[in-house]
Structure formats: C-alpha cells, structure tokens
Design a protein around this motif. Sequence first.
Motif, PDB file in Angstrom:
ATOM      1  N   MET A   1       0.842  -1.191   0.000  1.00  0.00           N
ATOM      2  CA  MET A   1       0.000   0.000   0.000  1.00  0.00           C
ATOM      3  C   MET A   1       0.878   1.242   0.000  1.00  0.00           C
ATOM      4  O   MET A   1       1.480   1.589   1.013  1.00  0.00           O
ATOM      5  CB  MET A   1      -0.907   0.002   1.240  1.00  0.00           C
ATOM      6  N   LYS A   2       0.982   1.898  -1.132  1.00  0.00           N
ATOM      7  CA  LYS A   2       1.848   3.068  -1.245  1.00  0.00           C
ATOM      8  C   LYS A   2       1.229   4.254  -0.530  1.00  0.00           C
ATOM      9  O   LYS A   2       0.028   4.515  -0.651  1.00  0.00           O
ATOM     10  CB  LYS A   2       2.091   3.403  -2.722  1.00  0.00           C
ATOM     11  N   ARG A   3       2.065   4.975   0.239  1.00  0.00           N
ATOM     12  CA  ARG A   3       1.622   6.193   0.907  1.00  0.00           C
ATOM     13  C   ARG A   3       2.688   7.267   0.722  1.00  0.00           C
ATOM     14  O   ARG A   3       3.853   6.963   0.386  1.00  0.00           O
ATOM     15  CB  ARG A   3       1.360   5.978   2.397  1.00  0.00           C
ATOM     16  N   TYR A   4       2.303   8.509   0.982  1.00  0.00           N
ATOM     17  CA  TYR A   4       3.208   9.632   0.762  1.00  0.00           C
ATOM     18  C   TYR A   4       3.261  10.517   2.005  1.00  0.00           C
ATOM     19  O   TYR A   4       2.229  10.841   2.597  1.00  0.00           O
ATOM     20  CB  TYR A   4       2.733  10.462  -0.434  1.00  0.00           C
ATOM     21  N   LEU A   5       4.468  10.904   2.370  1.00  0.00           N
ATOM     22  CA  LEU A   5       4.692  11.885   3.431  1.00  0.00           C
ATOM     23  C   LEU A   5       5.028  13.197   2.744  1.00  0.00           C
ATOM     24  O   LEU A   5       6.058  13.305   2.075  1.00  0.00           O
ATOM     25  CB  LEU A   5       5.836  11.443   4.345  1.00  0.00           C
ATOM     26  N   VAL A   6       4.160  14.190   2.882  1.00  0.00           N
ATOM     27  CA  VAL A   6       4.323  15.470   2.195  1.00  0.00           C
ATOM     28  C   VAL A   6       4.628  16.545   3.224  1.00  0.00           C
ATOM     29  O   VAL A   6       3.903  16.700   4.219  1.00  0.00           O
ATOM     30  CB  VAL A   6       3.049  15.844   1.401  1.00  0.00           C
ATOM     31  N   LEU A   7       5.702  17.315   2.989  1.00  0.00           N
ATOM     32  CA  LEU A   7       6.110  18.383   3.891  1.00  0.00           C
ATOM     33  C   LEU A   7       5.634  19.721   3.365  1.00  0.00           C
ATOM     34  O   LEU A   7       5.457  19.898   2.150  1.00  0.00           O
ATOM     35  CB  LEU A   7       7.631  18.400   4.046  1.00  0.00           C
ATOM     36  N   GLU A   8       5.447  20.686   4.253  1.00  0.00           N
ATOM     37  CA  GLU A   8       4.923  21.984   3.831  1.00  0.00           C
ATOM     38  C   GLU A   8       5.896  22.748   2.937  1.00  0.00           C
ATOM     39  O   GLU A   8       5.501  23.701   2.258  1.00  0.00           O
ATOM     40  CB  GLU A   8       4.548  22.840   5.039  1.00  0.00           C
ATOM     41  N   ASN A   9       7.169  22.347   2.888  1.00  0.00           N
ATOM     42  CA  ASN A   9       8.114  23.002   1.972  1.00  0.00           C
ATOM     43  C   ASN A   9       8.076  22.368   0.579  1.00  0.00           C
ATOM     44  O   ASN A   9       8.864  22.744  -0.290  1.00  0.00           O
ATOM     45  CB  ASN A   9       9.524  22.947   2.542  1.00  0.00           C
ATOM     46  N   GLY A  10       7.180  21.389   0.372  1.00  0.00           N
ATOM     47  CA  GLY A  10       7.017  20.775  -0.933  1.00  0.00           C
ATOM     48  C   GLY A  10       7.695  19.431  -1.112  1.00  0.00           C
ATOM     49  O   GLY A  10       7.448  18.746  -2.110  1.00  0.00           O
ATOM     50  N   SER A  11       8.534  19.029  -0.173  1.00  0.00           N
ATOM     51  CA  SER A  11       9.205  17.726  -0.278  1.00  0.00           C
ATOM     52  C   SER A  11       8.199  16.594  -0.136  1.00  0.00           C
ATOM     53  O   SER A  11       7.244  16.687   0.651  1.00  0.00           O
ATOM     54  CB  SER A  11      10.278  17.587   0.806  1.00  0.00           C
ATOM     55  N   VAL A  12       8.422  15.512  -0.897  1.00  0.00           N
ATOM     56  CA  VAL A  12       7.551  14.346  -0.841  1.00  0.00           C
ATOM     57  C   VAL A  12       8.408  13.101  -0.658  1.00  0.00           C
ATOM     58  O   VAL A  12       9.381  12.890  -1.395  1.00  0.00           O
ATOM     59  CB  VAL A  12       6.707  14.203  -2.133  1.00  0.00           C
ATOM     60  N   TYR A  13       8.066  12.272   0.323  1.00  0.00           N
ATOM     61  CA  TYR A  13       8.754  11.014   0.571  1.00  0.00           C
ATOM     62  C   TYR A  13       7.750   9.881   0.359  1.00  0.00           C
ATOM     63  O   TYR A  13       6.642   9.907   0.891  1.00  0.00           O
ATOM     64  CB  TYR A  13       9.306  10.961   1.997  1.00  0.00           C
ATOM     65  N   THR A  14       8.158   8.895  -0.418  1.00  0.00           N
ATOM     66  CA  THR A  14       7.284   7.779  -0.763  1.00  0.00           C
ATOM     67  C   THR A  14       7.640   6.553   0.058  1.00  0.00           C
ATOM     68  O   THR A  14       8.811   6.262   0.296  1.00  0.00           O
ATOM     69  CB  THR A  14       7.414   7.442  -2.259  1.00  0.00           C
ATOM     70  N   GLY A  15       6.624   5.828   0.499  1.00  0.00           N
ATOM     71  CA  GLY A  15       6.861   4.604   1.248  1.00  0.00           C
ATOM     72  C   GLY A  15       5.634   3.723   1.228  1.00  0.00           C
ATOM     73  O   GLY A  15       4.695   3.950   0.452  1.00  0.00           O
ATOM     74  N   GLU A  16       5.645   2.712   2.082  1.00  0.00           N
ATOM     75  CA  GLU A  16       4.510   1.796   2.209  1.00  0.00           C
ATOM     76  C   GLU A  16       3.804   2.071   3.528  1.00  0.00           C
ATOM     77  O   GLU A  16       4.437   2.236   4.563  1.00  0.00           O
ATOM     78  CB  GLU A  16       4.986   0.343   2.172  1.00  0.00           C
ATOM     79  N   GLY A  17       2.475   2.100   3.465  1.00  0.00           N
ATOM     80  CA  GLY A  17       1.697   2.368   4.654  1.00  0.00           C
ATOM     81  C   GLY A  17       1.506   1.120   5.499  1.00  0.00           C
ATOM     82  O   GLY A  17       1.513   0.001   5.005  1.00  0.00           O
ATOM     83  N   PHE A  18       1.347   1.325   6.798  1.00  0.00           N
ATOM     84  CA  PHE A  18       0.936   0.251   7.708  1.00  0.00           C
ATOM     85  C   PHE A  18       0.088   0.878   8.809  1.00  0.00           C
ATOM     86  O   PHE A  18       0.048   2.097   8.971  1.00  0.00           O
ATOM     87  CB  PHE A  18       2.145  -0.508   8.272  1.00  0.00           C
ATOM     88  N   GLY A  19      -0.591   0.037   9.568  1.00  0.00           N
ATOM     89  CA  GLY A  19      -1.482   0.563  10.588  1.00  0.00           C
ATOM     90  C   GLY A  19      -2.717   1.175   9.955  1.00  0.00           C
ATOM     91  O   GLY A  19      -3.267   0.664   8.979  1.00  0.00           O
ATOM     92  N   SER A  20      -3.155   2.322  10.476  1.00  0.00           N
ATOM     93  CA  SER A  20      -4.332   2.996   9.952  1.00  0.00           C
ATOM     94  C   SER A  20      -4.029   3.646   8.602  1.00  0.00           C
ATOM     95  O   SER A  20      -2.912   4.081   8.340  1.00  0.00           O
ATOM     96  CB  SER A  20      -4.797   4.065  10.942  1.00  0.00           C
ATOM     97  N   THR A  21      -5.045   3.737   7.761  1.00  0.00           N
ATOM     98  CA  THR A  21      -4.890   4.369   6.451  1.00  0.00           C
ATOM     99  C   THR A  21      -5.480   5.774   6.417  1.00  0.00           C
ATOM    100  O   THR A  21      -5.539   6.388   5.356  1.00  0.00           O
ATOM    101  CB  THR A  21      -5.586   3.524   5.367  1.00  0.00           C
ATOM    102  N   LYS A  22      -5.908   6.303   7.561  1.00  0.00           N
ATOM    103  CA  LYS A  22      -6.526   7.632   7.565  1.00  0.00           C
ATOM    104  C   LYS A  22      -5.478   8.702   7.262  1.00  0.00           C
ATOM    105  O   LYS A  22      -4.312   8.572   7.635  1.00  0.00           O
ATOM    106  CB  LYS A  22      -7.173   7.914   8.922  1.00  0.00           C
ATOM    107  N   PRO A  23      -5.867   9.776   6.579  1.00  0.00           N
ATOM    108  CA  PRO A  23      -4.939  10.893   6.360  1.00  0.00           C
ATOM    109  C   PRO A  23      -4.754  11.669   7.660  1.00  0.00           C
ATOM    110  O   PRO A  23      -5.714  11.878   8.406  1.00  0.00           O
ATOM    111  CB  PRO A  23      -5.652  11.735   5.295  1.00  0.00           C
ATOM    112  N   VAL A  24      -3.526  12.081   7.939  1.00  0.00           N
ATOM    113  CA  VAL A  24      -3.246  12.818   9.170  1.00  0.00           C
ATOM    114  C   VAL A  24      -2.285  13.966   8.879  1.00  0.00           C
ATOM    115  O   VAL A  24      -1.517  13.933   7.915  1.00  0.00           O
ATOM    116  CB  VAL A  24      -2.629  11.909  10.256  1.00  0.00           C
ATOM    117  N   THR A  25      -2.334  14.968   9.751  1.00  0.00           N
ATOM    118  CA  THR A  25      -1.448  16.121   9.659  1.00  0.00           C
ATOM    119  C   THR A  25      -0.874  16.394  11.042  1.00  0.00           C
ATOM    120  O   THR A  25      -1.557  16.226  12.049  1.00  0.00           O
ATOM    121  CB  THR A  25      -2.218  17.360   9.172  1.00  0.00           C
ATOM    122  N   GLY A  26       0.388  16.816  11.099  1.00  0.00           N
ATOM    123  CA  GLY A  26       1.002  17.135  12.378  1.00  0.00           C
ATOM    124  C   GLY A  26       2.333  17.817  12.179  1.00  0.00           C
ATOM    125  O   GLY A  26       2.787  18.039  11.043  1.00  0.00           O
ATOM    126  N   GLU A  27       2.968  18.145  13.271  1.00  0.00           N
ATOM    127  CA  GLU A  27       4.314  18.706  13.241  1.00  0.00           C
ATOM    128  C   GLU A  27       5.305  17.550  13.112  1.00  0.00           C
ATOM    129  O   GLU A  27       5.291  16.628  13.921  1.00  0.00           O
ATOM    130  CB  GLU A  27       4.580  19.503  14.518  1.00  0.00           C
TER     131      GLU A  27
END
Length: 360
Positions: free
Chosen positions: A1-27
């Motif tokens: 399950m591909k997921r993406y970690l997106v930073l507010e400066n525009g950087s994107v890191y790709t990986g595989e998701g585990f656990g919950s699949t809900k979208p989340v935002t945080g520091e």
Amino acid sequence: MKRYLVLENGSVYTGEGFGSTKPVTGELVFNTGMTGYQESITDLSYHGQILTFTYPLVGNYGINRDDFESFKPAATAIVTHEIARRPSNWRSQMSIAEWAERNDLPGITGVDTRALTKELRDYGVLKATLVDEVTEDTVANLKAQTLSSNQVAEVGSKNMYVNPTDGVTIAMIDFGLKNSILRALARRNANVMVFPATVDAKTILDAAPDGVLLSNGPGDPESVEGIQEVIRELEEQLPLMGICLGHQLFALANGAKTKKMKFGHRGFNHAVKDLQTGKTNFTSQNHGYMVDGDSIPGTDLEITQYEINDESVEGLRLKNHQAFSVQYHPDAAPGPHDAEYLFDEFLAMAAKHKEEQTHA
C-alpha cells in the motif's frame, strides 16, 4: 500500500503504509534513540506530532504490555525506514504493525529517514501530512491548516486520582505525564496525588501534600493558561520540582521566557553538565521549546545545568526556595538513568518539610 509523506516546503517522501490508512497532519519531528520506540510513541509529549525514527530498524523486539507511557499512541503517526516483520523478544505480544492497526495509528515505512532528518535539521520542524495520493493542492492545503495550540488541555488528566503508598505525599500536576514518572516515585514509596492542569493552588494546599511535582507534557508552555500564578503560590509554601514542560512553566512563573527551538531535543544521549557538582550526565529528552537563557538575569532563578552541545538551559533553581527544575527526564524510559538521583533529592526535601510541619 503506497503512501506519501508530504512536507509543507514541498518535499515528498514515498513509502509503504501500515497501521491505519486515515490521512493525518502534524508537526514532523525526529527522535535519535536506538531503542525505546514503544515508550516514545506513547509519550504524551509527542501529542500532535508525526514522529520520525532515525534508527533504521524499528519494532525488532515487538510491543509488550509493560512499556507503555500512556494507554494509547500519543504520536499522530510514525515514520520509519524499516519495520521488523518478525519481532523477537520473550516479552513481545505483537508486532508494531499489528499494534498500529489495532490502535488506529498511521505509519509509513521504506522512507529514507536519514535524508528526512537532515532536511529537518536544515529547515527546522515542519508541518507534514500522510496521504494516499499527492495532488497539486496537497501542499497548499497543508500550509493552510492550523495545528492545535493548547495540547495540554487535550491530553492531561481531567480528574484528580491517587497512586497510594505510605511514604511522603507528592501532589503532581498533570500536563501530559509519563507513566515512568509515577513508577520512579512508586519505587521510592511516594504517595502521589495527581491533579489536572486546571487545578488551583488552594485545592492542592487543602490536600496537605509534602511537595509538588510539575510533569512533562506537549506543546507551547505559554499556551497553558492560569498555571503560573498557581506555581508561584505553591513554591512559596512547598518543595517543588519541574520536569520538561514543568521546567518551562516553572521558568515562566518566575519571570523568565521560553522560545521554540529549530528542531528540538528528542533522544536519549544528550550530555548535560551540572554546574553544582561538575559532573556530566547523559539524559533522555523530548521537547521542542526551551528556556531562554538570556531572560534569566534579573530574575530569582539560577541556572544549575546546561546542555553540552548547544549550551541550552537544562536546570534551574529558585534562590532562597526549595524549588528546582530540569529540562530532561530523570525518569528516562527509555534512556540512561544517570539523573534518577534527582527524585531522591526532591523526596528528601519533601520529607524534611513534612518533619518540620509535624513539629511546628
């Protein structure tokens, strides 16, 4: 399950998701510890944060029932380079992926966490989001989101409770405490009364404790309303100790200032110099704010300890009072136990106060 970690400066890191699949935002923050992932994920000081582990492999000894710092995950999500598929430890009850799924905790693995950490060191902490797909609006929407500012109100105890023994009585104000602080006091036979962060001084004084402990917790110390006057009143009458956020609130109550750090201290190998003994201890730390050392002159506070690497304020004492604080965690969990002696010193102060009151 591909997921993406997106930073507010525009950087994107790709990986595989585990656990919950809900979208989340945080520091987005990082932790440099090699072990202790279970304690870190459940440490309420990480509330509202996406926690990155710099150590490449996470979950190799599984999840057990004894190492929780709170009942549920405190971190909003976790970021790893690799999670162990087959944990091996006699205490292990399940894998980190199984536990994350059971507790609705989103995670991403396969990320170059070393590169991510270097980016955070350059930029400082950033908002980030964990999503299933990246659109042209993802970064703009992320920038527009406002993170919670009063996190203590979201995680601290709502009611008073007691962890009873026959020793000296300590009133602990809960801003998001770690279970390891309760354990450290229990090992020393302290009778602990835990009060919510909204408590007033009269309620604590009416309970007749022998000392007061200000706990750790998440977020900006200046967002904790009404507590500074409470601290000032309590320190005039009782021995007092502050830990982490409690250290920052103690400083604010006595005229100092705090400020946000570029990327914080989150790890278990921070060297701290004690100016009173001349010794250097290794400590466990988890904070994104610090006491401004330039604000100490002109107050009744005295710096007692500082961090070797960046010379930030790690310990304070209030002149002519039985009151002190430290920025780090003497309870460790995880981390070195060099500074556990501080609990002994605090409880000795409380025992002396109890004796004086008995013979008054």
